[in-house]
Scaffold this motif. Structure first.
Motif, PDB file in Angstrom:
ATOM      1  N   HIS A  24      -8.961  46.684  57.455  1.00 36.40           N
ATOM      2  CA  HIS A  24      -8.188  47.893  57.730  1.00 36.40           C
ATOM      3  C   HIS A  24      -9.105  48.978  58.247  1.00 36.40           C
ATOM      4  O   HIS A  24     -10.169  49.192  57.699  1.00 36.40           O
ATOM      5  N   VAL A  74     -21.496  46.786  44.377  1.00 35.92           N
ATOM      6  CA  VAL A  74     -21.040  48.128  44.038  1.00 35.92           C
ATOM      7  C   VAL A  74     -19.585  48.106  43.564  1.00 35.92           C
ATOM      8  O   VAL A  74     -19.176  48.885  42.718  1.00 35.92           O
ATOM      9  N   LEU A  75     -18.825  47.188  44.138  1.00 32.55           N
ATOM     10  CA  LEU A  75     -17.402  47.145  43.808  1.00 32.55           C
ATOM     11  C   LEU A  75     -17.102  46.354  42.547  1.00 32.55           C
ATOM     12  O   LEU A  75     -16.009  46.430  41.994  1.00 32.55           O
ATOM     13  N   PHE A  90     -13.466  52.505  52.798  1.00 31.90           N
ATOM     14  CA  PHE A  90     -13.207  53.829  52.245  1.00 31.90           C
ATOM     15  C   PHE A  90     -13.481  54.852  53.329  1.00 31.90           C
ATOM     16  O   PHE A  90     -14.468  54.758  54.063  1.00 31.90           O
ATOM     17  N   MET A 109     -10.615  47.564  36.619  1.00 31.28           N
ATOM     18  CA  MET A 109      -9.189  47.432  36.937  1.00 31.28           C
ATOM     19  C   MET A 109      -8.602  46.222  36.228  1.00 31.28           C
ATOM     20  O   MET A 109      -7.486  46.251  35.722  1.00 31.28           O
ATOM     21  N   GLU A 110      -9.387  45.174  36.175  1.00 32.82           N
ATOM     22  CA  GLU A 110      -8.892  43.947  35.590  1.00 32.82           C
ATOM     23  C   GLU A 110      -8.664  44.102  34.093  1.00 32.82           C
ATOM     24  O   GLU A 110      -7.647  43.661  33.556  1.00 32.82           O
ATOM     25  N   GLN A 151      -8.434  47.042  32.367  1.00 30.57           N
ATOM     26  CA  GLN A 151      -7.529  48.137  31.992  1.00 30.57           C
ATOM     27  C   GLN A 151      -6.094  47.904  32.429  1.00 30.57           C
ATOM     28  O   GLN A 151      -5.159  48.331  31.779  1.00 30.57           O
ATOM     29  N   TYR A 152      -5.912  47.251  33.571  1.00 35.68           N
ATOM     30  CA  TYR A 152      -4.561  47.140  34.111  1.00 35.68           C
ATOM     31  C   TYR A 152      -4.106  45.699  34.285  1.00 35.68           C
ATOM     32  O   TYR A 152      -3.013  45.453  34.754  1.00 35.68           O
ATOM     33  N   ASP A 153      -4.986  44.783  33.933  1.00 35.25           N
ATOM     34  CA  ASP A 153      -4.680  43.374  34.112  1.00 35.25           C
ATOM     35  C   ASP A 153      -4.236  43.100  35.558  1.00 35.25           C
ATOM     36  O   ASP A 153      -3.297  42.372  35.816  1.00 35.25           O
ATOM     37  N   PHE A 154      -4.919  43.749  36.457  1.00 36.59           N
ATOM     38  CA  PHE A 154      -4.594  43.617  37.867  1.00 36.59           C
ATOM     39  C   PHE A 154      -5.839  43.125  38.588  1.00 36.59           C
ATOM     40  O   PHE A 154      -6.912  43.706  38.455  1.00 36.59           O
ATOM     41  N   GLU A 155      -5.718  42.049  39.329  1.00 39.24           N
ATOM     42  CA  GLU A 155      -6.875  41.492  40.010  1.00 39.24           C
ATOM     43  C   GLU A 155      -6.929  41.983  41.442  1.00 39.24           C
ATOM     44  O   GLU A 155      -6.135  41.568  42.287  1.00 39.24           O
ATOM     45  N   ILE A 156      -7.864  42.875  41.701  1.00 34.06           N
ATOM     46  CA  ILE A 156      -7.980  43.437  43.039  1.00 34.06           C
ATOM     47  C   ILE A 156      -8.584  42.413  43.989  1.00 34.06           C
ATOM     48  O   ILE A 156      -9.544  41.732  43.655  1.00 34.06           O
ATOM     49  N   ASP A 157      -7.965  42.304  45.146  1.00 32.95           N
ATOM     50  CA  ASP A 157      -8.508  41.452  46.191  1.00 32.95           C
ATOM     51  C   ASP A 157      -9.600  42.245  46.899  1.00 32.95           C
ATOM     52  O   ASP A 157      -9.320  43.205  47.611  1.00 32.95           O
ATOM     53  N   PHE A 164     -16.116  48.256  39.406  1.00 35.41           N
ATOM     54  CA  PHE A 164     -14.805  48.855  39.593  1.00 35.41           C
ATOM     55  C   PHE A 164     -13.718  47.792  39.439  1.00 35.41           C
ATOM     56  O   PHE A 164     -12.708  47.997  38.771  1.00 35.41           O
ATOM     57  N   PRO A 170     -22.637  47.089  49.653  1.00 38.23           N
ATOM     58  CA  PRO A 170     -22.764  45.734  49.108  1.00 38.23           C
ATOM     59  C   PRO A 170     -21.649  45.438  48.105  1.00 38.23           C
ATOM     60  O   PRO A 170     -21.099  46.337  47.476  1.00 38.23           O
TER      61      PRO A 170
END
Lengths: 145, 145
Positions: free
Chosen positions: B75, B109-110, B132, B117-118, B120-126, B113, B106
């Motif tokens: 994106h 760094v992510l 950014f 997310m995983e 705290q929100y049980d959400f797996e970010i792709d 983060f 690199p």
DNA sequence: ATGGATGCAAAAGTTTTGCAAAGAA
DNA sequence: TTCTTTGCAAAACTTTTGCATCCAT
């Protein structure tokens, strides 16, 4: 989310702009349709109520309301743009690629990340709105693995 | 970045696809043009070399090479899509809204983060690729502020 | 009444698709 | 030769624009 119509109308008129039925309809539509509303969704919605309201007006008003900071532009999947009410506090979304559900992420969660970027890279991230894509609890468990 | 042509060609043929001059030209173009290459930029580039190569082919090949994981879709500003070579390791970008410069971030760094997310929100970010947007050192200092 | 806003229609820009022809294996 | 891929052209889709008319103030 409902918006303070009177307040918004006052703000617009004070800036020399006009409050028109179209602008109110379009604002109501974004409000009712929720987060991440596409221009096409807005058009579908308002066109049912006001059949002569044109696509051109939808696009123009969405831009206009974004300039006035009444709406905010957000990125959604596939690189498309959408709109939502501009809240007083920035917030972010976790977007499930499988079921399209949205999880709201409070601004505070991003602050530490932003600070890290700023100190390590001297780069100031614009965090007015971020969307992260992935998979939510439900879809992760049902998809197995 | 240069790509291993022989290796890629072998991979394609092994999967039953064909190595065509168009595919090679388009891959070279993405390679040479760098990160965040738009379809139009690719078209401009290859069309100069091979005037009969059509836009349809550019779009088809970009999709195709992305499916083959030789390219990756990213994106960029304004909700547009672009492509770049798919490296072995995910990486991310800090994109300056003022001067369009890119800073590579690199993957490490992510990671923290993502883990946050995983849990705290049980959400797996792709996190195959994230961009950014914000402002780089140079633009921040020259713009005053 | 005045000038900003709208509707219409046409244009501009981007991406996709059908189909015959070309060409890689 | 076979079957994938390409080129062309047209369609589909999204967004923008010019201009006469309308209408909020």
């Amino acid at each position: 989310m409902s918006h303070n119509t009177a307040e918004i109308n006052r703000q617009l008129r004070k800036s020399g702009y006009r409050v028109t039925p179209q602008r109110q309809l379009i604002l109501d539509a974004v409000c009712q349709l929720g987060d991440h509303v596409t221009p096409e969704a807005v058009y579908d919605h308002v066109h049912r109520i006001a059949p002569t309201l044109s696509r051109a007006t939808v696009y123009r008003v969405l831009h206009f309301l974004t300039e006035q900071q009444i709406l905010a532009m957000v990125h959604i999947a596939d690189g498309r743009l959408a709109y939502e009410m501009a809240g007083p506090e920035p917030h972010h979304h976790l977007v499930c690629r499988t079921c399209d559900s949205l999880l709201e992420l409070p601004h505070s969660v991003l602050l530490s990340f932003r600070l890290a970027m700023e100190s390590q890279y001297d780069f100031e991230i614009d965090v007015s709105h971020l969307s992260f894509f992935g998979h939510c609890t439900d879809c992760r468990s049902s998809a197995g693995a």
